[in-house]
Design a protein around this motif. Structure first.
Motif, mmCIF file in Angstrom:
data_model
loop_
_atom_site.group_PDB
_atom_site.id
_atom_site.type_symbol
_atom_site.label_atom_id
_atom_site.label_comp_id
_atom_site.label_asym_id
_atom_site.label_seq_id
_atom_site.Cartn_x
_atom_site.Cartn_y
_atom_site.Cartn_z
ATOM 1 N N THR A 80 -40.545 119.584 29.914
ATOM 2 C CA THR A 80 -39.425 118.650 30.068
ATOM 3 C C THR A 80 -38.247 119.134 29.234
ATOM 4 O O THR A 80 -38.381 119.314 28.017
ATOM 5 N N LYS A 81 -37.101 119.347 29.910
ATOM 6 C CA LYS A 81 -35.890 119.761 29.211
ATOM 7 C C LYS A 81 -34.922 118.592 29.120
ATOM 8 O O LYS A 81 -34.806 117.792 30.045
ATOM 9 N N GLY A 82 -34.205 118.514 28.017
ATOM 10 C CA GLY A 82 -33.230 117.452 27.817
ATOM 11 C C GLY A 82 -32.740 117.471 26.390
ATOM 12 O O GLY A 82 -33.119 118.340 25.597
ATOM 13 N N SER A 83 -31.930 116.517 26.027
ATOM 14 C CA SER A 83 -31.411 116.484 24.657
ATOM 15 C C SER A 83 -32.384 115.833 23.686
ATOM 16 O O SER A 83 -32.395 116.150 22.499
ATOM 17 N N PHE A 84 -33.204 114.887 24.184
ATOM 18 C CA PHE A 84 -34.140 114.119 23.349
ATOM 19 C C PHE A 84 -33.419 113.461 22.170
ATOM 20 O O PHE A 84 -34.005 113.258 21.107
ATOM 21 N N ASN A 85 -32.104 113.196 22.367
ATOM 22 C CA ASN A 85 -31.264 112.594 21.315
ATOM 23 C C ASN A 85 -31.165 113.465 20.065
ATOM 24 O O ASN A 85 -30.887 112.970 18.964
ATOM 25 N N SER A 86 -31.417 114.758 20.237
ATOM 26 C CA SER A 86 -31.313 115.679 19.094
ATOM 27 C C SER A 86 -29.851 115.867 18.698
ATOM 28 O O SER A 86 -28.944 115.782 19.540
ATOM 29 N N SER A 87 -29.609 116.141 17.445
ATOM 30 C CA SER A 87 -28.249 116.398 16.957
ATOM 31 C C SER A 87 -27.697 117.647 17.625
ATOM 32 O O SER A 87 -28.377 118.676 17.712
#
Length: 373
Positions: A320-327
């Motif tokens: 799964t690719k995405g931002s994952f709410n990462s900074s």
């Protein structure tokens, strides 16, 4: 007299082929010099010093003296031969004048070579007395072959050193998160959560005549991996990223953030300098090194990998690719201490891994760093 005349005639008869051979030799020598110049340029080496250039000029002048006088003599003899063929002078007169011309040419060669030798002696004496003007410093970037490195060259009368060198950096080690100011009792496996880093750095000696202080800067890719414990995965809940137990049995769970960063360090390098041919050479990465600094950059991507076996016995890899709410931005401090090209490396992110989580967690990494000089 007959022997002298016979000798002159032999010289005259053989002279055209001698000049032709000399001309061919000069062409070959010129071609070799041209090839050597190209090789010097290709290998990143620099011009000769003022003294060396002047010595080369005098050597070339001496080589040309005999050729110039012989060519002049050849023209004079050809003129006499033309006069002889036209009947303007007789053979005896022609031979007499050829002998005089040969003597004059020999005298000119001796006189001019003596003058060139005297110039060479004077140049050497100026060098010994220290009166010869030193070359201006030569600086600039160049690519060194076969070492395959980009370097910055600074030359002066007392030093011979690559002021800036490059290193290919590879780092690997353990990665985890600090929660509530501690890394103990972590939710992530200590030995299986790892970081990787690779990049290119420039290492510039700060002081001109001392080797201790260096500025080390460049660009790197950082891979920070986390492997949760107890069959857990990251789950997105609005602007929160929570660690929750998976409803299926996982063989492995892995979360990764990839960053492009620009690290910069003040490095203390205790490598000793050496003197070669009267010039000081400053080595790097030959002794104990200490580095203190930091890094900043941007997040390139984030992804989570889940490995499990489904009900049919099929091995599944879920990515799964995405931002994952990462900074989106990263900045931190780092330090290293080591010997030669190998160092113990510690880095700590000052910003939290997830930008909006209620509990702030910061990434920390410890491992080995290799600066391949």
């Amino acid at each position: 007299m007959k022997k002298i005349i016979s000798l002159i005639v032999i010289i005259i008869l053989c002279y055209p082929s001698t000049v032709a051979a000399q001309d061919q030799t000069d062409k070959i020598e010129a071609r070799k010099n041209k090839i050597e110049e190209k090789n010097i340029e290709r290998n990143g080496r620099y011009k000769l010093s003022t003294f060396d250039k002047k010595v080369k000029e005098i050597e070339k002048r001496i080589e040309n003296i005999a050729l110039e006088e012989k060519n002049a003599l050849k023209l004079e003899i050809e003129s006499l031969n033309n006069q002889l063929e036209k009947g303007q002078i007789n053979e005896e007169k022609a031979t007499e004048q050829k002998l005089k011309l040969s003597e004059t040419s020999a005298t000119n060669i001796e006189r001019r070579i003596a003058a060139a030798n005297q110039d060479l002696k004077n140049l050497i004496q100026e060098k010994v007395d220290g009166k010869l003007k030193q070359d201006d410093s030569i600086t600039g970037y160049y690519f060194s072959f076969p070492s395959m490195k980009l370097k910055y060259k600074t030359l002066d009368s007392n030093s011979d050193q690559d002021r800036t060198t490059t290193q290919f950096v590879i780092a690997v080690g353990f990665n985890n998160l600090i929660t509530n100011d501690q890394v103990a009792h972590s939710d992530y496996r200590y030995w299986d959560s790892r970081f990787y880093e690779w990049g290119l750095t420039f290492n510039t000696r700060i002081l001109k005549q001392h080797n201790l202080l260096h500025a080390k800067y460049g660009i790197s890719l950082m891979y920070n991996n986390l492997r949760p414990t107890e069959n857990r995965t990251f789950v997105i809940d609005g602007n929160q990223t929570n660690l929750e137990v998976s409803p299926i049995h996982l063989e492995d769970s892995r979360f990764r953030n990839v960053y492009l960063v620009a690290p910069i360090h003040l490095e203390f390098d205790f490598s000793k300098s050496k003197t070669k041919m009267g010039k000081k050479h400053f080595a790097s990465h030959k002794s104990i090194r200490l580095g203190f600094g930091g890094y900043s950059g941007i997040r390139i991507k984030s992804k989570q990998l889940l490995f499990y076996t489904d009900a049919d016995g099929n091995e599944v890899k879920n990515k799964t690719k995405g931002s994952f709410n990462s900074s989106d931005f990263i900045y931190g401090i780092s330090t290293y201490v080591g010997y030669k090209q190998t160092s113990l490396y510690l880095k700590y992110d000052l910003n939290p891994i997830f930008k909006s989580n209620i509990v702030k967690q910061n990434n920390i990494s410890l491992g080995l760093r290799f600066d391949l000089n």
